[in-house]
Design a protein around this motif. Structure first.
Motif, PDB file in Angstrom:
ATOM      1  N   ASN A  23       0.820  -1.219   0.000  1.00 19.07           N
ATOM      2  CA  ASN A  23       0.000   0.000   0.000  1.00 19.07           C
ATOM      3  C   ASN A  23       0.848   1.261   0.000  1.00 19.07           C
ATOM      4  O   ASN A  23       0.430   2.288  -0.538  1.00 19.07           O
ATOM      5  CB  ASN A  23      -0.934   0.014   1.218  1.00 19.07           C
ATOM      6  CG  ASN A  23      -2.046  -1.014   1.105  1.00 19.07           C
ATOM      7  OD1 ASN A  23      -2.408  -1.416  -0.004  1.00 19.07           O
ATOM      8  ND2 ASN A  23      -2.567  -1.461   2.232  1.00 19.07           N
ATOM      9  N   ALA A  24       2.035   1.204   0.594  1.00 19.76           N
ATOM     10  CA  ALA A  24       2.904   2.376   0.657  1.00 19.76           C
ATOM     11  C   ALA A  24       3.331   2.842  -0.727  1.00 19.76           C
ATOM     12  O   ALA A  24       3.691   4.010  -0.911  1.00 19.76           O
ATOM     13  CB  ALA A  24       4.140   2.086   1.509  1.00 19.76           C
ATOM     14  N   PHE A  25       3.294   1.953  -1.715  1.00 21.51           N
ATOM     15  CA  PHE A  25       3.722   2.317  -3.060  1.00 21.51           C
ATOM     16  C   PHE A  25       2.604   2.946  -3.885  1.00 21.51           C
ATOM     17  O   PHE A  25       2.878   3.570  -4.915  1.00 21.51           O
ATOM     18  CB  PHE A  25       4.255   1.079  -3.794  1.00 21.51           C
ATOM     19  CG  PHE A  25       5.587   0.618  -3.313  1.00 21.51           C
ATOM     20  CD1 PHE A  25       6.752   1.089  -3.885  1.00 21.51           C
ATOM     21  CD2 PHE A  25       5.687  -0.280  -2.261  1.00 21.51           C
ATOM     22  CE1 PHE A  25       8.001   0.666  -3.433  1.00 21.51           C
ATOM     23  CE2 PHE A  25       6.919  -0.709  -1.795  1.00 21.51           C
ATOM     24  CZ  PHE A  25       8.080  -0.235  -2.381  1.00 21.51           C
ATOM     25  N   ALA A  26       1.358   2.770  -3.440  1.00 25.81           N
ATOM     26  CA  ALA A  26       0.222   3.230  -4.245  1.00 25.81           C
ATOM     27  C   ALA A  26       0.312   4.696  -4.644  1.00 25.81           C
ATOM     28  O   ALA A  26       0.033   5.044  -5.801  1.00 25.81           O
ATOM     29  CB  ALA A  26      -1.087   2.936  -3.518  1.00 25.81           C
ATOM     30  N   PRO A  27       0.692   5.622  -3.723  1.00 26.95           N
ATOM     31  CA  PRO A  27       0.763   7.027  -4.132  1.00 26.95           C
ATOM     32  C   PRO A  27       2.057   7.416  -4.840  1.00 26.95           C
ATOM     33  O   PRO A  27       2.212   8.567  -5.268  1.00 26.95           O
ATOM     34  CB  PRO A  27       0.645   7.777  -2.802  1.00 26.95           C
ATOM     35  CG  PRO A  27       1.266   6.867  -1.809  1.00 26.95           C
ATOM     36  CD  PRO A  27       0.922   5.479  -2.278  1.00 26.95           C
ATOM     37  N   LEU A  28       2.993   6.466  -4.975  1.00 26.96           N
ATOM     38  CA  LEU A  28       4.292   6.785  -5.544  1.00 26.96           C
ATOM     39  C   LEU A  28       4.315   6.540  -7.041  1.00 26.96           C
ATOM     40  O   LEU A  28       3.540   5.750  -7.576  1.00 26.96           O
ATOM     41  CB  LEU A  28       5.375   5.940  -4.869  1.00 26.96           C
ATOM     42  CG  LEU A  28       5.539   6.099  -3.356  1.00 26.96           C
ATOM     43  CD1 LEU A  28       6.597   5.142  -2.832  1.00 26.96           C
ATOM     44  CD2 LEU A  28       5.884   7.539  -2.988  1.00 26.96           C
ATOM     45  N   LYS A  29       5.240   7.232  -7.709  1.00 27.85           N
ATOM     46  CA  LYS A  29       5.455   7.006  -9.128  1.00 27.85           C
ATOM     47  C   LYS A  29       6.900   7.318  -9.454  1.00 27.85           C
ATOM     48  O   LYS A  29       7.612   7.956  -8.673  1.00 27.85           O
ATOM     49  CB  LYS A  29       4.522   7.876  -9.969  1.00 27.85           C
ATOM     50  CG  LYS A  29       4.705   9.377  -9.780  1.00 27.85           C
ATOM     51  CD  LYS A  29       3.698  10.134 -10.646  1.00 27.85           C
ATOM     52  CE  LYS A  29       3.862  11.642 -10.458  1.00 27.85           C
ATOM     53  NZ  LYS A  29       2.905  12.392 -11.323  1.00 27.85           N
ATOM     54  N   GLY A  30       7.338   6.864 -10.617  1.00 26.23           N
ATOM     55  CA  GLY A  30       8.705   7.126 -11.042  1.00 26.23           C
ATOM     56  C   GLY A  30       9.486   5.844 -11.259  1.00 26.23           C
ATOM     57  O   GLY A  30       8.922   4.744 -11.258  1.00 26.23           O
ATOM     58  N   GLU A  31      10.803   5.993 -11.428  1.00 23.57           N
ATOM     59  CA  GLU A  31      11.672   4.864 -11.747  1.00 23.57           C
ATOM     60  C   GLU A  31      12.712   4.668 -10.664  1.00 23.57           C
ATOM     61  O   GLU A  31      13.225   5.629 -10.085  1.00 23.57           O
ATOM     62  CB  GLU A  31      12.369   5.099 -13.088  1.00 23.57           C
ATOM     63  CG  GLU A  31      11.399   5.199 -14.267  1.00 23.57           C
ATOM     64  CD  GLU A  31      12.109   5.365 -15.597  1.00 23.57           C
ATOM     65  OE1 GLU A  31      13.361   5.423 -15.600  1.00 23.57           O
ATOM     66  OE2 GLU A  31      11.420   5.418 -16.623  1.00 23.57           O
ATOM     67  N   LEU A  32      13.013   3.411 -10.405  1.00 23.26           N
ATOM     68  CA  LEU A  32      14.037   3.038  -9.433  1.00 23.26           C
ATOM     69  C   LEU A  32      15.018   2.106 -10.120  1.00 23.26           C
ATOM     70  O   LEU A  32      14.629   1.061 -10.644  1.00 23.26           O
ATOM     71  CB  LEU A  32      13.391   2.333  -8.234  1.00 23.26           C
ATOM     72  CG  LEU A  32      14.340   1.819  -7.141  1.00 23.26           C
ATOM     73  CD1 LEU A  32      15.075   2.978  -6.472  1.00 23.26           C
ATOM     74  CD2 LEU A  32      13.566   1.001  -6.111  1.00 23.26           C
ATOM     75  N   ALA A  33      16.289   2.481 -10.134  1.00 25.43           N
ATOM     76  CA  ALA A  33      17.333   1.674 -10.780  1.00 25.43           C
ATOM     77  C   ALA A  33      18.190   1.001  -9.712  1.00 25.43           C
ATOM     78  O   ALA A  33      18.658   1.645  -8.766  1.00 25.43           O
ATOM     79  CB  ALA A  33      18.208   2.547 -11.673  1.00 25.43           C
ATOM     80  N   ILE A  34      18.390  -0.318  -9.886  1.00 33.78           N
ATOM     81  CA  ILE A  34      19.139  -1.135  -8.940  1.00 33.78           C
ATOM     82  C   ILE A  34      20.175  -1.938  -9.723  1.00 33.78           C
ATOM     83  O   ILE A  34      19.882  -2.470 -10.793  1.00 33.78           O
ATOM     84  CB  ILE A  34      18.202  -2.102  -8.186  1.00 33.78           C
ATOM     85  CG1 ILE A  34      17.095  -1.332  -7.453  1.00 33.78           C
ATOM     86  CG2 ILE A  34      18.978  -2.967  -7.202  1.00 33.78           C
ATOM     87  CD1 ILE A  34      16.014  -2.230  -6.867  1.00 33.78           C
ATOM     88  N   SER A  35      21.404  -2.051  -9.183  1.00 35.52           N
ATOM     89  CA  SER A  35      22.416  -2.889  -9.838  1.00 35.52           C
ATOM     90  C   SER A  35      23.310  -3.511  -8.784  1.00 35.52           C
ATOM     91  O   SER A  35      23.241  -3.183  -7.602  1.00 35.52           O
ATOM     92  CB  SER A  35      23.259  -2.068 -10.822  1.00 35.52           C
ATOM     93  OG  SER A  35      24.159  -1.206 -10.130  1.00 35.52           O
ATOM     94  N   GLY A  36      24.187  -4.447  -9.236  1.00 33.62           N
ATOM     95  CA  GLY A  36      25.190  -4.999  -8.339  1.00 33.62           C
ATOM     96  C   GLY A  36      25.182  -6.497  -8.224  1.00 33.62           C
ATOM     97  O   GLY A  36      25.088  -7.216  -9.219  1.00 33.62           O
ATOM     98  N   GLY A  37      25.270  -6.993  -6.988  1.00 35.80           N
ATOM     99  CA  GLY A  37      25.441  -8.409  -6.711  1.00 35.80           C
ATOM    100  C   GLY A  37      24.406  -9.294  -7.386  1.00 35.80           C
ATOM    101  O   GLY A  37      23.208  -9.010  -7.338  1.00 35.80           O
ATOM    102  N   THR A  38      24.868 -10.387  -7.974  1.00 34.62           N
ATOM    103  CA  THR A  38      23.946 -11.260  -8.706  1.00 34.62           C
ATOM    104  C   THR A  38      23.187 -12.211  -7.786  1.00 34.62           C
ATOM    105  O   THR A  38      22.118 -12.699  -8.160  1.00 34.62           O
ATOM    106  CB  THR A  38      24.700 -12.072  -9.773  1.00 34.62           C
ATOM    107  OG1 THR A  38      25.696 -12.890  -9.142  1.00 34.62           O
ATOM    108  CG2 THR A  38      25.359 -11.149 -10.784  1.00 34.62           C
ATOM    109  N   ALA A  39      23.705 -12.496  -6.596  1.00 32.26           N
ATOM    110  CA  ALA A  39      22.964 -13.345  -5.661  1.00 32.26           C
ATOM    111  C   ALA A  39      21.640 -12.712  -5.275  1.00 32.26           C
ATOM    112  O   ALA A  39      20.664 -13.399  -4.974  1.00 32.26           O
ATOM    113  CB  ALA A  39      23.801 -13.602  -4.408  1.00 32.26           C
ATOM    114  N   HIS A  40      21.575 -11.381  -5.280  1.00 35.51           N
ATOM    115  CA  HIS A  40      20.389 -10.643  -4.854  1.00 35.51           C
ATOM    116  C   HIS A  40      19.231 -10.734  -5.858  1.00 35.51           C
ATOM    117  O   HIS A  40      18.083 -10.470  -5.514  1.00 35.51           O
ATOM    118  CB  HIS A  40      20.715  -9.158  -4.705  1.00 35.51           C
ATOM    119  CG  HIS A  40      21.862  -8.845  -3.786  1.00 35.51           C
ATOM    120  ND1 HIS A  40      23.129  -9.323  -3.978  1.00 35.51           N
ATOM    121  CD2 HIS A  40      21.934  -8.049  -2.681  1.00 35.51           C
ATOM    122  CE1 HIS A  40      23.928  -8.867  -3.034  1.00 35.51           C
ATOM    123  NE2 HIS A  40      23.223  -8.103  -2.225  1.00 35.51           N
TER     124      HIS A  40
END
Length: 278
Positions: free
Chosen positions: A29-46
């Motif tokens: 529910n916390a994401f419902a009012p949010l918008k935009g892009e989130l970029a994530i990179s790095g460790g492959t185990a994750h």
């Protein structure tokens, strides 16, 4: 098999579709009012955790787009520090100089074991620490010496930016030599693929990536199981981190909070890791 070849695996990257799994709307529910892009990179185990969590979030919040790339712990730390991504994953704690240079805040959300593994047809199922170090130093080079077939041992390792390699080198090899004839692979997934296709290979990967296609080896009598990692009996283990440049805000904060939520912890456990609450 040719020696010294580099086995290249494509950089793991997704822009995940929000329509590929059942939604866990009550959790997001916390994401419902949010918008935009989130970029994530790095460790492959994750990546298995990141992928499942992101897919659920985007289904609950269609105005949110999350992209995930691998590349290794070193790259994740560098890219978040340079502002290329908002979250940089690492399978090791960033070094003090990295934390200071980039102003990093560390978010540790799981513990992961690093398993030594072979092809399932290989009869060898246990090694001592001394044998493992000798194998990677190149002084023990035939499976016959370990009760296996009369065939040369094919070594596999990760590149220097890998958090998995860092933990393996320190805790399994005691910072010992990795022979230059070892074949390099780029990710946990690529390591599993390499070992599942090579009856005479040996390598290492996250315990969370073990399945029927590879066989984990007991080291000094202790098998690489989740129970042994959790109890501390299996010592080749590390934390999984999602790092931010300064305190997390906006989508990054919501995503990290989601990792620590009941559903996030459930996903972490389902992917073969030991959840860490806060």
């Amino acid at each position: 098999m040719k020696r010294g070849i580099f086995i290249l695996a494509a950089l793991l990257a997704w822009t995940l579709s929000p329509l590929t799994t059942d939604v866990q709307a009550d959790n997001w529910n916390a994401f419902a009012p949010l918008k935009g892009e989130l970029a994530i990179s790095g460790g492959t185990a994750h990546i298995p955790v990141m992928k499942t969590l992101s897919t659920e979030i985007m289904k609950a919040a269609p105005a949110v787009r999350i992209s995930i790339a691998g590349g290794g712990s070193g790259l994740g730390i560098k890219q978040v520090g340079e502002g290329i991504v908002t979250i940089g994953n690492s399978g090791r704690s960033p070094k003090p100089n990295e934390i200071k240079k980039y102003g990093l805040i560390l978010h540790r959300w799981a513990v992961d074991g690093v398993a030594v593994a072979v092809h399932p047809d290989n009869p060898v199922r246990a090694l001592t620490s001394d044998q493992l170090r000798a194998i990677y130093a190149g002084t023990l080079a035939n499976w016959k010496e370990l009760g296996g077939p009369d065939r040369a041992i094919n070594l596999y390792t990760r590149d220097a930016s890998s958090g998995t390699r860092s933990v393996f080198w320190k805790k399994a090899l005691g910072k010992g030599e990795i022979h230059p004839r070892a074949n390099f692979v780029k990710s946990n997934g690529a390591m599993k693929s390499a070992l599942s296709g090579d009856p005479y290979g040996i390598g290492y990967l996250s315990v969370g990536h073990l399945d029927a296609s590879v066989a984990g080896l007991a080291i000094d009598g202790t098998a690489p199981t989740l129970a042994n990692v959790k109890s501390g009996a299996y010592p080749i283990a590390r934390g999984l981190y999602s790092n931010t440049k300064g305190e997390a805000t906006g989508l990054a904060k919501a995503f990290i909070d989601a990792l620590y939520s009941p559903r996030g912890q459930e996903i972490i456990a389902a992917k073969g890791f030991i959840p860490v609450k806060g």
